[in-house]
Design an enzyme around this catalytic site. Structure first.
Site, PDB file in Angstrom:
ATOM      1  N   LEU A 117    -113.390  40.576  40.469  1.00 35.96           N
ATOM      2  CA  LEU A 117    -114.172  39.686  41.324  1.00 35.96           C
ATOM      3  C   LEU A 117    -113.342  38.495  41.793  1.00 35.96           C
ATOM      4  O   LEU A 117    -113.295  38.196  42.979  1.00 35.96           O
ATOM      5  CB  LEU A 117    -115.415  39.205  40.568  1.00 35.96           C
ATOM      6  CG  LEU A 117    -116.337  38.217  41.289  1.00 35.96           C
ATOM      7  CD1 LEU A 117    -116.931  38.841  42.552  1.00 35.96           C
ATOM      8  CD2 LEU A 117    -117.452  37.742  40.360  1.00 35.96           C
ATOM      9  N   GLU A 367    -116.029  34.312  33.557  1.00 39.27           N
ATOM     10  CA  GLU A 367    -117.428  34.690  33.834  1.00 39.27           C
ATOM     11  C   GLU A 367    -118.286  33.473  34.175  1.00 39.27           C
ATOM     12  O   GLU A 367    -119.461  33.407  33.840  1.00 39.27           O
ATOM     13  CB  GLU A 367    -118.023  35.482  32.665  1.00 39.27           C
ATOM     14  CG  GLU A 367    -117.356  36.848  32.496  1.00 39.27           C
ATOM     15  CD  GLU A 367    -118.047  37.715  31.470  1.00 39.27           C
ATOM     16  OE1 GLU A 367    -119.291  37.706  31.418  1.00 39.27           O
ATOM     17  OE2 GLU A 367    -117.335  38.414  30.735  1.00 39.27           O
TER      18      GLU A 367
END
Length: 389
Positions: A117, A367
């Site tokens: 990501l 995260e």
């Protein structure tokens, strides 16, 4: 309101996991090379059946695994977590063909997964990612196929950075921009095997010992058969995955905090100082009490968030962010305090606390950094208030 307490079966399972981590996983971890995927360790996680549980259990079981493994072997915990993070989008959003090809191999530990990501210019602001998925006009009018040498519908061009398991993973869950200028609404998730033409990567020398790297996409071909979920709905895939794994990052942190606390209890009870033991000094005893208090508070919040996820509660994003934030910040405090109470011996290479001190820093960033979690919490609070008006 979700609550949590361990039943006897779960307590026994956690004890078994700690023993397995110490006896079977830690020796493999110690043979691994920092910065590289430890494939024998991943294979052993598969042999023990732990990787398969990533796809058959809920958030509570995931947290139990991560906390228990982290207590005895952080490398094993991280290897398991990265398999789950990279492969969960395939499990939750993949086609039957994608699941059939990859999930059995992930479960047995023969295929390594990665979640791609972040980018050099899009870390905390994930919606700002710039990896381009451009329509391949050469394949216009033809039926998309899954094979890399078939007519691709898109070409991926750009970079990913800070990707765990890169560049050694066997496949990547990649998030790319399919609609320019659309923010989070213009992102699509793709399953990209590592052998696709145009995909290259390099390792990064990081503080944490697990592998982290950068990926370069030079017109990498992907088709509709490689999509995970719907076109332009990839951000939902990313956030759904993170809402599951954020509480378990907290569980990882709790496991490290508990290991540091237990080491401190043993040390302060045995260490002679000032005509007594360290534990007899009120300032030391109060610090140990504070470490225990914060660790247990973090643990309860982690499992409350995990329970809320498994029960389908409506406030999971807020609870997941709270759990990840509190637990990672708590672990940083507990490990730092443990180092202080141990003194110079804790800074010696190879000491448990020296290892934990290096490991505990990164979870406050990945995260979603602590600041991102606070932003999510505030956004959810105001949204709830406005909905009630």
């Amino acid at each position: 309101m979700p609550a949590f307490s361990l039943d006897p079966t779960q307590t026994a399972w956690c004890a078994e996991l700690r023993a397995l981590a110490a006896e079977r996983l830690r020796p493999l971890a110690e043979k691994g090379e920092p910065g590289h995927v430890n494939r024998p360790l991943v294979a052993e996680l598969g042999q023990l059946g732990l990787l398969g549980r990533l796809f058959t259990s809920g958030a509570v079981d995931l947290c139990l695994m991560r906390e228990s493994l982290a207590y005895a072997c952080t490398e094993a915990e991280t290897a398991l977590a990265l398999q789950g993070l990279g492969a969960h989008p395939v499990h939750a959003y993949g086609t039957p063909a994608q699941r059939e090809r990859w999930l059995p191999r992930v479960a047995e530990g023969s295929a390594v997964a990665a979640f791609a990501l972040s980018e050099p210019g899009a870390g905390s602001d994930a919606a700002a990612l710039e990896l381009k998925a451009e329509r391949d006009t050469a394949g216009a009018g033809q039926v998309p196929v899954a094979e890399p040498d078939g007519p691709a519908r898109w070409r991926l061009t750009g970079e990913k950075c800070w990707i765990s398991n890169a560049p050694e993973a066997d496949f990547y869950t990649v998030f790319a921009r399919t609609t320019p200028g659309a923010g989070a609404r213009g992102v699509t998730a793709f399953l990209v095997p590592a052998d696709r033409p145009g995909l290259t990567g390099t390792g990064l020398d990081m503080l944490s010992p697990h592998p982290i790297g950068a990926l370069a996409f030079d017109a990498v071909p992907v088709t509709a058969a490689d999509m995970l979920g719907e076109a332009d709905r990839g951000f939902r895939v990313a956030m759904g995955t993170l809402n599951l794994f954020r509480p378990s990052v907290g569980a990882f942190a709790v496991g490290m905090a508990q290991a540091a606390l237990d080491a401190t209890l043993a040390h302060t009870a045995e260490r002679d100082a000032f005509d007594g033991k360290l534990k007899d000094l009120q300032t030391v005893a109060h610090q140990v009490a504070e470490m225990a208090l914060r660790t247990e508070a973090a643990r309860l919040m982690v499992y409350a968030a995990a329970t809320a996820h498994d029960e389908g509660a409506g406030d999971v994003p807020k609870r997941a962010a709270m759990a990840k934030l509190l637990a990672t910040e708590t672990a940083q405090y507990v490990v730092d305090t443990a180092v202080q109470l141990h003194g110079a011996r804790a800074l010696r290479r190879g000491h448990l606390l020296e290892h934990l001190y290096r490991e505990v820093r990164a979870p406050r960033i990945y995260e979603g950094a602590s600041e991102v979690q606070r932003g999510i919490i505030a956004k959810e609070l105001y949204a709830t208030m406005e909905a009630a008006q």
